[in-house]
Design a protein around this motif. Structure first.
Motif, PDB file in Angstrom:
ATOM      1  N   ILE A  32      -7.662  10.196   5.487  1.00 33.87           N
ATOM      2  CA  ILE A  32      -8.583  10.429   6.602  1.00 33.87           C
ATOM      3  C   ILE A  32      -8.461  11.860   7.093  1.00 33.87           C
ATOM      4  O   ILE A  32      -7.461  12.522   6.834  1.00 33.87           O
ATOM      5  CB  ILE A  32      -8.315   9.447   7.768  1.00 33.87           C
ATOM      6  CG1 ILE A  32      -6.880   9.588   8.294  1.00 33.87           C
ATOM      7  CG2 ILE A  32      -8.612   8.014   7.344  1.00 33.87           C
ATOM      8  CD1 ILE A  32      -6.593   8.787   9.559  1.00 33.87           C
ATOM      9  N   ASP A  33      -9.495  12.331   7.803  1.00 38.75           N
ATOM     10  CA  ASP A  33      -9.423  13.660   8.397  1.00 38.75           C
ATOM     11  C   ASP A  33      -8.867  13.547   9.809  1.00 38.75           C
ATOM     12  O   ASP A  33      -8.511  12.457  10.267  1.00 38.75           O
ATOM     13  CB  ASP A  33     -10.786  14.364   8.344  1.00 38.75           C
ATOM     14  CG  ASP A  33     -11.865  13.672   9.174  1.00 38.75           C
ATOM     15  OD1 ASP A  33     -11.548  12.924  10.126  1.00 38.75           O
ATOM     16  OD2 ASP A  33     -13.054  13.889   8.863  1.00 38.75           O
ATOM     17  N   VAL A  45      -0.459   9.272  -7.916  1.00 37.82           N
ATOM     18  CA  VAL A  45       0.395  10.418  -7.624  1.00 37.82           C
ATOM     19  C   VAL A  45       0.848  10.961  -8.969  1.00 37.82           C
ATOM     20  O   VAL A  45       1.296  10.212  -9.839  1.00 37.82           O
ATOM     21  CB  VAL A  45       1.597  10.018  -6.748  1.00 37.82           C
ATOM     22  CG1 VAL A  45       2.509  11.200  -6.510  1.00 37.82           C
ATOM     23  CG2 VAL A  45       1.110   9.425  -5.433  1.00 37.82           C
ATOM     24  N   ASP A  46       0.690  12.270  -9.137  1.00 37.60           N
ATOM     25  CA  ASP A  46       1.023  12.915 -10.407  1.00 37.60           C
ATOM     26  C   ASP A  46       1.951  14.084 -10.097  1.00 37.60           C
ATOM     27  O   ASP A  46       1.492  15.161  -9.731  1.00 37.60           O
ATOM     28  CB  ASP A  46      -0.261  13.385 -11.092  1.00 37.60           C
ATOM     29  CG  ASP A  46      -0.031  13.918 -12.493  1.00 37.60           C
ATOM     30  OD1 ASP A  46       1.091  13.778 -13.009  1.00 37.60           O
ATOM     31  OD2 ASP A  46      -0.986  14.480 -13.073  1.00 37.60           O
ATOM     32  N   GLY A  47       3.260  13.863 -10.229  1.00 40.96           N
ATOM     33  CA  GLY A  47       4.233  14.907  -9.903  1.00 40.96           C
ATOM     34  C   GLY A  47       4.145  15.277  -8.434  1.00 40.96           C
ATOM     35  O   GLY A  47       4.242  14.427  -7.563  1.00 40.96           O
ATOM     36  N   GLY A  48       3.891  16.556  -8.168  1.00 36.74           N
ATOM     37  CA  GLY A  48       3.792  17.040  -6.795  1.00 36.74           C
ATOM     38  C   GLY A  48       2.394  16.949  -6.219  1.00 36.74           C
ATOM     39  O   GLY A  48       2.141  17.436  -5.125  1.00 36.74           O
ATOM     40  N   ASN A  49       1.470  16.318  -6.957  1.00 34.61           N
ATOM     41  CA  ASN A  49       0.084  16.215  -6.502  1.00 34.61           C
ATOM     42  C   ASN A  49      -0.323  14.783  -6.230  1.00 34.61           C
ATOM     43  O   ASN A  49       0.141  13.854  -6.889  1.00 34.61           O
ATOM     44  CB  ASN A  49      -0.874  16.799  -7.544  1.00 34.61           C
ATOM     45  CG  ASN A  49      -0.734  18.299  -7.665  1.00 34.61           C
ATOM     46  OD1 ASN A  49      -0.576  19.003  -6.681  1.00 34.61           O
ATOM     47  ND2 ASN A  49      -0.779  18.794  -8.886  1.00 34.61           N
ATOM     48  N   THR A  64       2.187  18.067  -0.069  1.00 30.04           N
ATOM     49  CA  THR A  64       2.468  18.692   1.218  1.00 30.04           C
ATOM     50  C   THR A  64       1.220  18.869   2.072  1.00 30.04           C
ATOM     51  O   THR A  64       1.322  19.258   3.229  1.00 30.04           O
ATOM     52  CB  THR A  64       3.139  20.067   1.010  1.00 30.04           C
ATOM     53  OG1 THR A  64       2.289  20.869   0.174  1.00 30.04           O
ATOM     54  CG2 THR A  64       4.507  19.914   0.372  1.00 30.04           C
ATOM     55  N   SER A  65       0.051  18.560   1.537  1.00 35.58           N
ATOM     56  CA  SER A  65      -1.197  18.682   2.287  1.00 35.58           C
ATOM     57  C   SER A  65      -1.448  17.491   3.202  1.00 35.58           C
ATOM     58  O   SER A  65      -2.406  17.489   3.954  1.00 35.58           O
ATOM     59  CB  SER A  65      -2.394  18.802   1.330  1.00 35.58           C
ATOM     60  OG  SER A  65      -2.284  19.946   0.537  1.00 35.58           O
ATOM     61  N   GLY A  71      -0.054   4.341   8.316  1.00 34.28           N
ATOM     62  CA  GLY A  71      -0.328   3.749   7.019  1.00 34.28           C
ATOM     63  C   GLY A  71      -1.388   4.476   6.200  1.00 34.28           C
ATOM     64  O   GLY A  71      -1.680   4.092   5.084  1.00 34.28           O
ATOM     65  N   LYS A  72      -1.968   5.505   6.771  1.00 39.04           N
ATOM     66  CA  LYS A  72      -2.969   6.308   6.072  1.00 39.04           C
ATOM     67  C   LYS A  72      -2.424   7.714   5.912  1.00 39.04           C
ATOM     68  O   LYS A  72      -1.401   8.064   6.490  1.00 39.04           O
ATOM     69  CB  LYS A  72      -4.280   6.334   6.868  1.00 39.04           C
ATOM     70  CG  LYS A  72      -4.872   4.951   7.062  1.00 39.04           C
ATOM     71  CD  LYS A  72      -6.090   4.999   7.934  1.00 39.04           C
ATOM     72  CE  LYS A  72      -6.591   3.570   8.159  1.00 39.04           C
ATOM     73  NZ  LYS A  72      -7.720   3.537   9.061  1.00 39.04           N
ATOM     74  N   LEU A  73      -3.097   8.520   5.117  1.00 35.49           N
ATOM     75  CA  LEU A  73      -2.705   9.919   4.958  1.00 35.49           C
ATOM     76  C   LEU A  73      -3.702  10.801   5.675  1.00 35.49           C
ATOM     77  O   LEU A  73      -4.906  10.737   5.410  1.00 35.49           O
ATOM     78  CB  LEU A  73      -2.639  10.290   3.475  1.00 35.49           C
ATOM     79  CG  LEU A  73      -1.594   9.545   2.648  1.00 35.49           C
ATOM     80  CD1 LEU A  73      -1.665   9.969   1.195  1.00 35.49           C
ATOM     81  CD2 LEU A  73      -0.196   9.773   3.201  1.00 35.49           C
ATOM     82  N   LEU A  74      -3.196  11.618   6.566  1.00 33.29           N
ATOM     83  CA  LEU A  74      -4.023  12.536   7.331  1.00 33.29           C
ATOM     84  C   LEU A  74      -4.164  13.834   6.540  1.00 33.29           C
ATOM     85  O   LEU A  74      -3.186  14.370   6.024  1.00 33.29           O
ATOM     86  CB  LEU A  74      -3.353  12.814   8.682  1.00 33.29           C
ATOM     87  CG  LEU A  74      -4.115  13.647   9.691  1.00 33.29           C
ATOM     88  CD1 LEU A  74      -5.395  12.948  10.112  1.00 33.29           C
ATOM     89  CD2 LEU A  74      -3.244  13.887  10.919  1.00 33.29           C
TER      90      LEU A  74
END
Length: 165
Positions: A32-33, A45-49, A64-65, A71-74
């Motif tokens: 989410i934004d 998930v692929d390595g560091g991405n 790191t972004s 429970g979500k990724l900002l």
């Protein structure tokens, strides 16, 4: 009294130590934004991405972004901003694949120059002067350069192989 002040000082120091984010990005997790609107979904998930699928694109973004949030990724961009950035980068990469551009092999050596480009094929003029027609998806733009997935020697061997038969 000194004991109480020391306890408060220790507690304030403990509270001031930042905790490292301990979260795992998992397939299907929503991104989410900052306003809470959907950006996309984690594909893998692929390595560091983290590979995120928006409504238009699948894009690799550094772990790191993201910041975990309920429970979500900002993520710091909206879906429209992320799509626009991806499209801008794709257009810039496509513009590099044009007649006259040097093409490098996987070992970094120049294999030749682009002689012609159409929707299906890229024709390379090798250092030897030979023309080689490759499928359009065999040529890519990476880090401001046009590249193929084989070395100059491997490409030259493939060109020579039919002539030897």
């Amino acid at each position: 009294m000194k004991l109480i002040l020391r306890s408060i000082a220790v507690l304030s120091l403990t509270a001031a130590v930042p905790l490292a984010p301990s979260f795992a990005q998992t397939a299907g997790q929503q991104v989410i934004d900052t306003s809470g609107a959907a950006v996309g979904t984690v594909v893998r998930v692929d390595g560091g991405n983290v590979i995120v699928k928006t409504d238009k694109h699948e894009v690799a973004l550094p772990k790191t972004s993201f910041t975990p949030n309920e429970g979500k990724l900002l993520f710091g961009m909206t879906q429209a901003q992320l799509n626009a950035e991806v499209e801008k980068n794709l257009a810039a990469a496509a513009a590099l694949i044009a007649p006259g551009a040097n093409v490098k092999g996987s070992a970094g050596a120049v294999v030749g120059t682009i002689d012609a480009v159409d929707a299906e094929f890229v024709t390379l003029k090798l250092q030897s002067g030979a023309l080689v027609r490759l499928p359009r998806n065999a040529v890519a733009a990476a880090n401001g350069e046009v590249v193929i997935g084989m070395t100059a020697e491997e490409l030259q061997a493939q060109v020579a192989a039919p002539a030897a038969q």
